[in-house]
Design a protein around this motif. Structure first.
Motif, PDB file in Angstrom:
ATOM      1  N   GLU A 187       0.820  -1.204   0.000  1.00  0.00           N
ATOM      2  CA  GLU A 187       0.000   0.000   0.000  1.00  0.00           C
ATOM      3  C   GLU A 187       0.853   1.253   0.000  1.00  0.00           C
ATOM      4  N   ARG A 188       1.868   1.290   0.837  1.00  0.00           N
ATOM      5  CA  ARG A 188       2.724   2.483   0.916  1.00  0.00           C
ATOM      6  C   ARG A 188       3.587   2.614  -0.335  1.00  0.00           C
ATOM      7  N   PHE A 189       4.011   1.510  -0.914  1.00  0.00           N
ATOM      8  CA  PHE A 189       4.744   1.555  -2.175  1.00  0.00           C
ATOM      9  C   PHE A 189       3.882   2.186  -3.264  1.00  0.00           C
ATOM     10  N   ILE A 190       2.609   1.803  -3.314  1.00  0.00           N
ATOM     11  CA  ILE A 190       1.678   2.375  -4.295  1.00  0.00           C
ATOM     12  C   ILE A 190       1.518   3.873  -4.067  1.00  0.00           C
ATOM     13  N   PHE A 191       1.383   4.285  -2.809  1.00  0.00           N
ATOM     14  CA  PHE A 191       1.267   5.713  -2.520  1.00  0.00           C
ATOM     15  C   PHE A 191       2.493   6.464  -3.035  1.00  0.00           C
ATOM     16  N   CYS A 192       3.677   5.873  -2.858  1.00  0.00           N
ATOM     17  CA  CYS A 192       4.907   6.515  -3.337  1.00  0.00           C
ATOM     18  C   CYS A 192       4.930   6.618  -4.857  1.00  0.00           C
ATOM     19  N   LEU A 193       4.376   5.625  -5.544  1.00  0.00           N
ATOM     20  CA  LEU A 193       4.343   5.660  -7.005  1.00  0.00           C
ATOM     21  C   LEU A 193       3.571   6.879  -7.512  1.00  0.00           C
ATOM     22  N   HIS A 241      -2.339  17.450   1.933  1.00  0.00           N
ATOM     23  CA  HIS A 241      -1.599  16.417   1.217  1.00  0.00           C
ATOM     24  C   HIS A 241      -2.081  15.057   1.727  1.00  0.00           C
ATOM     25  N   MET A 242      -2.379  14.135   0.828  1.00  0.00           N
ATOM     26  CA  MET A 242      -2.929  12.843   1.237  1.00  0.00           C
ATOM     27  C   MET A 242      -1.904  11.962   1.938  1.00  0.00           C
ATOM     28  N   GLY A 243      -0.628  12.303   1.823  1.00  0.00           N
ATOM     29  CA  GLY A 243       0.404  11.580   2.550  1.00  0.00           C
ATOM     30  C   GLY A 243       0.739  10.230   1.936  1.00  0.00           C
ATOM     31  N   PHE A 244       1.647   9.526   2.602  1.00  0.00           N
ATOM     32  CA  PHE A 244       2.141   8.254   2.092  1.00  0.00           C
ATOM     33  C   PHE A 244       1.993   7.131   3.124  1.00  0.00           C
ATOM     34  N   GLU A 245       1.221   7.378   4.165  1.00  0.00           N
ATOM     35  CA  GLU A 245       1.099   6.410   5.246  1.00  0.00           C
ATOM     36  C   GLU A 245      -0.187   5.589   5.176  1.00  0.00           C
ATOM     37  N   LYS A 246      -1.290   6.221   4.797  1.00  0.00           N
ATOM     38  CA  LYS A 246      -2.586   5.543   4.830  1.00  0.00           C
ATOM     39  C   LYS A 246      -3.528   6.204   3.830  1.00  0.00           C
ATOM     40  N   HIS A 247      -4.669   5.553   3.607  1.00  0.00           N
ATOM     41  CA  HIS A 247      -5.676   6.120   2.713  1.00  0.00           C
ATOM     42  C   HIS A 247      -6.218   7.434   3.271  1.00  0.00           C
ATOM     43  N   TYR A 248      -6.576   8.329   2.361  1.00  0.00           N
ATOM     44  CA  TYR A 248      -7.197   9.588   2.747  1.00  0.00           C
ATOM     45  C   TYR A 248      -8.673   9.547   2.366  1.00  0.00           C
ATOM     46  N   TYR A 249      -9.533  10.100   3.250  1.00  0.00           N
ATOM     47  CA  TYR A 249     -10.971  10.180   2.971  1.00  0.00           C
ATOM     48  C   TYR A 249     -11.445  11.605   3.188  1.00  0.00           C
ATOM     49  N   CYS A 250     -12.285  12.084   2.294  1.00  0.00           N
ATOM     50  CA  CYS A 250     -12.861  13.421   2.444  1.00  0.00           C
ATOM     51  C   CYS A 250     -13.617  13.515   3.766  1.00  0.00           C
ATOM     52  N   LYS A 251     -13.617  14.701   4.359  1.00  0.00           N
ATOM     53  CA  LYS A 251     -14.097  14.858   5.727  1.00  0.00           C
ATOM     54  C   LYS A 251     -15.609  14.765   5.869  1.00  0.00           C
ATOM     55  N   VAL A 255      -2.432   6.398 -10.201  1.00  0.00           N
ATOM     56  CA  VAL A 255      -2.480   6.237  -8.742  1.00  0.00           C
ATOM     57  C   VAL A 255      -3.163   7.451  -8.120  1.00  0.00           C
ATOM     58  N   GLY A 256      -2.835   8.650  -8.597  1.00  0.00           N
ATOM     59  CA  GLY A 256      -3.482   9.853  -8.085  1.00  0.00           C
ATOM     60  C   GLY A 256      -4.976   9.846  -8.310  1.00  0.00           C
ATOM     61  N   MET A 257      -5.406   9.402  -9.478  1.00  0.00           N
ATOM     62  CA  MET A 257      -6.834   9.303  -9.772  1.00  0.00           C
ATOM     63  C   MET A 257      -7.517   8.315  -8.828  1.00  0.00           C
ATOM     64  N   LEU A 258      -6.877   7.179  -8.613  1.00  0.00           N
ATOM     65  CA  LEU A 258      -7.450   6.157  -7.734  1.00  0.00           C
ATOM     66  C   LEU A 258      -7.576   6.653  -6.300  1.00  0.00           C
ATOM     67  N   ARG A 259      -6.554   7.350  -5.822  1.00  0.00           N
ATOM     68  CA  ARG A 259      -6.603   7.851  -4.447  1.00  0.00           C
ATOM     69  C   ARG A 259      -7.723   8.882  -4.277  1.00  0.00           C
ATOM     70  N   ALA A 260      -7.862   9.757  -5.264  1.00  0.00           N
ATOM     71  CA  ALA A 260      -8.935  10.759  -5.189  1.00  0.00           C
ATOM     72  C   ALA A 260     -10.300  10.090  -5.300  1.00  0.00           C
TER      73      ALA A 260
END
Length: 263
Positions: A47-53, A68-78, A170-175
């Motif tokens: 998971e963290r490797f993917i965030f770094c990509l 910034h969504m960071g590189f440690e865990k998933h980010y969710y809108c508030k 990866v950015g699209m997927l995270r958003a």
């Protein structure tokens, strides 16, 4: 180098363009040579490797995502209002609002890797298709794109430009996850394919960074219809971002290339 000039454009100084490309690529290479320290390298889970990509794409501001969504865990809108702001942004910028249209948008927009792969066959005199079957305008633009991509070959060789496509997707997927378009299970399935692709094409973060830089320049060149200055300016902006990711954030420096697989 046969980069086409639009009507009424000033004459293109290709020596200057090539020098600017060299300076940007060398800037990234120098960041590694100067700051890499093997004693600081840490191993990552998948998971963290993917965030770094997706590090470059994560630097951009997105409506509804306040940090910034960071590189440690998933980010969710508030809250739901933030989710809707992010969904609106994704519809406007990328044209997707569902799992299906997300995949279609990625395939449609981010083709630096596959285009470069095709160009290599032409440079090797083993073309993957008969370009003479293209309409004249399409054939001319194909040659223009091929000639522009060739400027990056001394740095990318056959590794290609896949890193830009991986980073952006990866950015699209995270958003998309952050605003509820996809869930974690879908994120993992789609992003795992991108991680495998990265490991297939690259051996370390330096190769990945150079590919991301070149692929981003090519993306802008193609998207802008061959606007050379737009592409080079975008490349230089991304070179500064990548240098910061390496030198200051150390994301593409201290992270081990690859990830630890569970036993």
């Amino acid at each position: 180098m046969a980069i086409l000039k639009k009507e009424n454009e000033p004459k293109i100084d290709m020596v200057q363009i090539e020098n600017r490309i060299d300076q940007a690529m060398e800037k990234v290479k120098m960041a590694y040579e100067t700051h890499f320290d093997s004693s600081k390298v840490i191993h990552l889970n998948k998971e963290r490797f993917i965030f770094c990509l997706g590090a470059v794409s994560s630097t951009r501001m997105i409506n509804g995502i306040d940090q910034h969504m960071g590189f440690e865990k998933h980010y969710y809108c508030k809250d739901e209002a933030k989710k809707e702001m992010t969904r609106f942004h994704l519809r406007k910028m990328y044209g997707f609002d569902s799992e299906k249209s997300l995949l279609e948008a990625g395939n449609r927009m981010f083709t630096s890797g596959v285009d470069y792969k095709n160009f290599v066959t032409f440079w090797n005199n083993e073309p993957s298709f008969d370009k003479n079957k293209l309409p004249p305008e399409a054939r001319a633009f194909f040659d223009q794109c091929k000639d522009f991509a060739r400027l990056f070959y001394p740095y990318l060789k056959n590794n290609g430009m896949w890193a830009w496509d991986i980073n952006e997707r990866v950015g699209m997927l995270r958003a998309a996850l952050a605003c509820g378009i996809i869930n974690e299970e879908k994120f993992d399935a789609f992003a795992s394919e991108l991680a495998d692709m990265a490991l297939d094409y690259f051996h370390d973060w330096e190769e990945y960074a150079l590919s991301c830089l070149g692929g981003g320049a090519y993306f802008m060149f193609k998207q802008s219809g061959g606007e050379l200055e737009h592409a080079i300016h975008f490349m230089e902006m991304n070179a500064t971002i990548i240098e910061h990711i390496i030198q200051n954030d150390r994301v593409w420096l201290d992270a081990y290339w690859g990830f630890e697989r569970p036993n």
